[in-house]
Design an enzyme around this catalytic site. Structure first.
Site, PDB file in Angstrom:
ATOM      1  N   ALA A  89       0.939  -1.056  -0.057  1.00  0.00           N
ATOM      2  CA  ALA A  89       0.094   0.046  -0.122  1.00  0.00           C
ATOM      3  C   ALA A  89       0.754   1.208   0.065  1.00  0.00           C
ATOM      4  O   ALA A  89       1.440   1.869   1.138  1.00  0.00           O
ATOM      5  CB  ALA A  89      -0.843   0.098   1.380  1.00  0.00           C
ATOM      6  N   PRO A  96      -4.798   8.949  -3.527  1.00  0.00           N
ATOM      7  CA  PRO A  96      -5.305   9.637  -4.553  1.00  0.00           C
ATOM      8  C   PRO A  96      -4.907  10.817  -4.895  1.00  0.00           C
ATOM      9  O   PRO A  96      -4.863  11.097  -6.296  1.00  0.00           O
ATOM     10  CB  PRO A  96      -6.717  10.053  -3.910  1.00  0.00           C
ATOM     11  CG  PRO A  96      -6.940   9.067  -2.867  1.00  0.00           C
ATOM     12  CD  PRO A  96      -5.381   8.675  -2.440  1.00  0.00           C
ATOM     13  N   ALA A 149      -1.119  10.868  -4.910  1.00  0.00           N
ATOM     14  CA  ALA A 149       0.033  10.336  -4.972  1.00  0.00           C
ATOM     15  C   ALA A 149       0.333   9.079  -5.724  1.00  0.00           C
ATOM     16  O   ALA A 149       0.302   8.114  -5.333  1.00  0.00           O
ATOM     17  CB  ALA A 149       0.930  10.440  -3.738  1.00  0.00           C
ATOM     18  N   GLY A 150       0.325   9.292  -7.117  1.00  0.00           N
ATOM     19  CA  GLY A 150       0.517   8.122  -7.930  1.00  0.00           C
ATOM     20  C   GLY A 150       1.941   8.057  -8.487  1.00  0.00           C
ATOM     21  O   GLY A 150       2.759   7.556  -7.915  1.00  0.00           O
ATOM     22  N   ARG A 196      -7.963 -18.020 -41.761  1.00  0.00           N
ATOM     23  CA  ARG A 196      -8.877 -17.174 -42.270  1.00  0.00           C
ATOM     24  C   ARG A 196      -8.878 -16.700 -43.492  1.00  0.00           C
ATOM     25  O   ARG A 196      -7.784 -16.449 -44.296  1.00  0.00           O
ATOM     26  CB  ARG A 196      -9.229 -16.035 -41.196  1.00  0.00           C
ATOM     27  CG  ARG A 196     -10.077 -14.957 -41.826  1.00  0.00           C
ATOM     28  CD  ARG A 196     -11.413 -15.400 -41.417  1.00  0.00           C
ATOM     29  NE  ARG A 196     -12.296 -14.086 -41.671  1.00  0.00           N
ATOM     30  CZ  ARG A 196     -13.754 -14.127 -41.836  1.00  0.00           C
ATOM     31  NH1 ARG A 196     -14.307 -15.406 -41.644  1.00  0.00           N
ATOM     32  NH2 ARG A 196     -14.198 -13.012 -41.822  1.00  0.00           N
ATOM     33  N   GLY A 200     -10.266  -8.600 -37.116  1.00  0.00           N
ATOM     34  CA  GLY A 200     -11.364  -7.956 -37.517  1.00  0.00           C
ATOM     35  C   GLY A 200     -12.354  -7.661 -36.564  1.00  0.00           C
ATOM     36  O   GLY A 200     -12.229  -7.656 -35.079  1.00  0.00           O
ATOM     37  N   GLY A 201     -13.856  -7.836 -36.864  1.00  0.00           N
ATOM     38  CA  GLY A 201     -14.771  -7.823 -36.008  1.00  0.00           C
ATOM     39  C   GLY A 201     -14.799  -8.621 -34.904  1.00  0.00           C
ATOM     40  O   GLY A 201     -15.278  -8.364 -33.793  1.00  0.00           O
ATOM     41  N   GLU A 234       3.000   0.085 -12.089  1.00  0.00           N
ATOM     42  CA  GLU A 234       4.374   0.022 -11.661  1.00  0.00           C
ATOM     43  C   GLU A 234       5.299   1.149 -12.457  1.00  0.00           C
ATOM     44  O   GLU A 234       6.257   0.766 -12.910  1.00  0.00           O
ATOM     45  CB  GLU A 234       4.851  -1.484 -12.359  1.00  0.00           C
ATOM     46  CG  GLU A 234       4.079  -2.606 -11.552  1.00  0.00           C
ATOM     47  CD  GLU A 234       4.300  -2.927 -10.199  1.00  0.00           C
ATOM     48  OE1 GLU A 234       5.467  -2.339  -9.679  1.00  0.00           O
ATOM     49  OE2 GLU A 234       3.483  -3.213  -9.606  1.00  0.00           O
TER      50      GLU A 234
END
Length: 385
Positions: free
Chosen positions: A123, A127, A129-130, A271, A342-343, A366
């Site tokens: 930990a 909020p 301090a990233g 394909r 593709g899709g 990280e």
């Protein structure tokens, strides 16, 4: 430089790949859809990993771990990277900074964690301090033989499954070159300690089933005996672990990129459109060539950096370079894989869209890509100043 694998490494890689394919990958779809890993499944993975000797592979033999060198650890991470974090996390890699445990802490935290009886979480992030870890505001104020802690943490991975928290809190200030700098201390805090509450954080697009949490401290009182390492030296512990960890993130990214590439290559080879396999079209074949090039370069860079780590010559810039290149390669590979499919690449019936979603976080956690570039560029310029 020879990076051919020893017989023992080849056996370990083969065994681990079989474990991942048989015990973890079959559960990926259900876990991603439910955004949850059933307790029974988590326990089963953990127990099988312990029985096979994979658990706590990053820890030294003196603590009951496998005692693997960093190159071999990277190979293990590469294989674990072929499945989702929601599942591979139960093949635990305890925070290496637990080696700073002393006295009663060894039996209470270190050894049970290596044996799989207890789970830790790390930990640090808050909020406000990233990327700027020195910006943390959670404070631990001395009160006799205790410390009283107030503040909050967020984006804490796996905290809801942890038995205790490795917390970083401000405990003082010191003057360095005419400027005040925060002094940070690390504490071991058991879940259930009065004044500490843990809640699941916002739902994340990436890594479904692998949750992050928010931890709140309100007049949380802990004994000075809960300090991990030395008072005011918490960042020394954190930086050592985080820097080496970036090499392992790179290795994990290589494994995931390789799996996405293999699926895309198979799809391109089978394909058909306009009477031809789509892999025969230059627009697709060149993508495959670029994907293979990026993956190979990432892997060699990861192995080179892990080797420097073993030799004690790795710099912060080396680790930043490996993490930066591998994570951005993974992003390109998964994006190209979606394009090749593709899709169908965006349909949740296939794992490609999950690979694409999950890849996005690797350029953020990280240490963001921007932070890695900052570390690397400072190291480059330092040679000329």
């Amino acid at each position: 430089m020879d990076f051919s694998l020893s017989h023992e490494q080849e056996m370990l890689v083969a065994s681990l790949r079989s474990f991942v394919e048989k015990e973890l990958q079959p559960h990926e779809f259900a876990v991603d859809r439910a955004d949850h890993v059933p307790h029974e499944l988590a326990q089963s993975i953990r127990q099988k990993a312990i029985e096979l000797g994979f658990y706590a592979f990053n820890m030294p033999e003196s603590a009951g771990g496998a005692g693997l060198d960093y190159v071999t650890q990277a190979l293990v991470e590469r294989e674990l990277g072929r499945t989702s974090w929601a599942l591979q996390v139960f093949v635990a890699r305890p925070s290496k900074i637990l080696m700073a445990c002393k006295g009663e802490q060894i039996e209470r935290y270190l050894l049970p964690t290596v044996r799989g009886e207890r789970i830790d979480c790390f930990a640090l992030t808050e909020p406000g301090a990233g990327s700027d870890a020195m910006g943390i505001r959670t404070r631990a104020v001395r009160d006799g033989s205790d410390y009283v802690i107030n503040g909050s943490k967020h984006f804490i991975s796996h905290a809801e499954n942890a038995d205790y928290v490795i917390l970083f809190a401000v405990t003082g200030e010191e003057e360095v070159r005419g400027r005040l700098r925060k002094q940070v201390t690390s504490f071991l805090i058991d879940k259930g300690t009065p004044g500490m509450t843990i809640h699941r954080g916002p739902h994340c697009t990436s890594l479904r089933g692998y949750h992050q949490a928010e931890i709140f401290f309100t007049d949380c009182r802990v004994s000075a005996a809960q300090i991990l390492g030395e008072e005011h030296r918490g960042f020394d512990l954190a930086n050592e672990w985080l820097t080496a960890g970036r090499v392992m993130v790179a290795a994990n990214n290589v494994g995931r990129a390789q799996r996405a590439f293999e699926m895309a290559a198979e799809w391109a080879a089978t394909r058909q459109q306009f009477g031809k396999r789509i892999g025969e079209f230059q627009g697709t074949s060149f993508k495959l060539a670029d994907m293979a090039t990026g993956i190979r370069a990432s892997e060699l860079l990861m192995l080179y950096t892990a080797d420097k780590l073993d030799k004690g010559t790795m710099t912060d810039g080396d680790a930043a370079l490996a993490k930066l290149f591998a994570s951005e390669t993974l992003g390109r590979v998964t994006d190209d894989a979606v394009q090749i499919y593709g899709g169908m690449g965006l349909m949740n019936e296939l794992p490609i869209e999950r690979f694409w979603r999950d890849a996005r976080i690797e350029r953020i956690w990280e240490g963001t890509s921007e932070i890695q570039r900052h570390i690397l560029s400072k190291e480059i310029l330092r040679q000329y100043s």
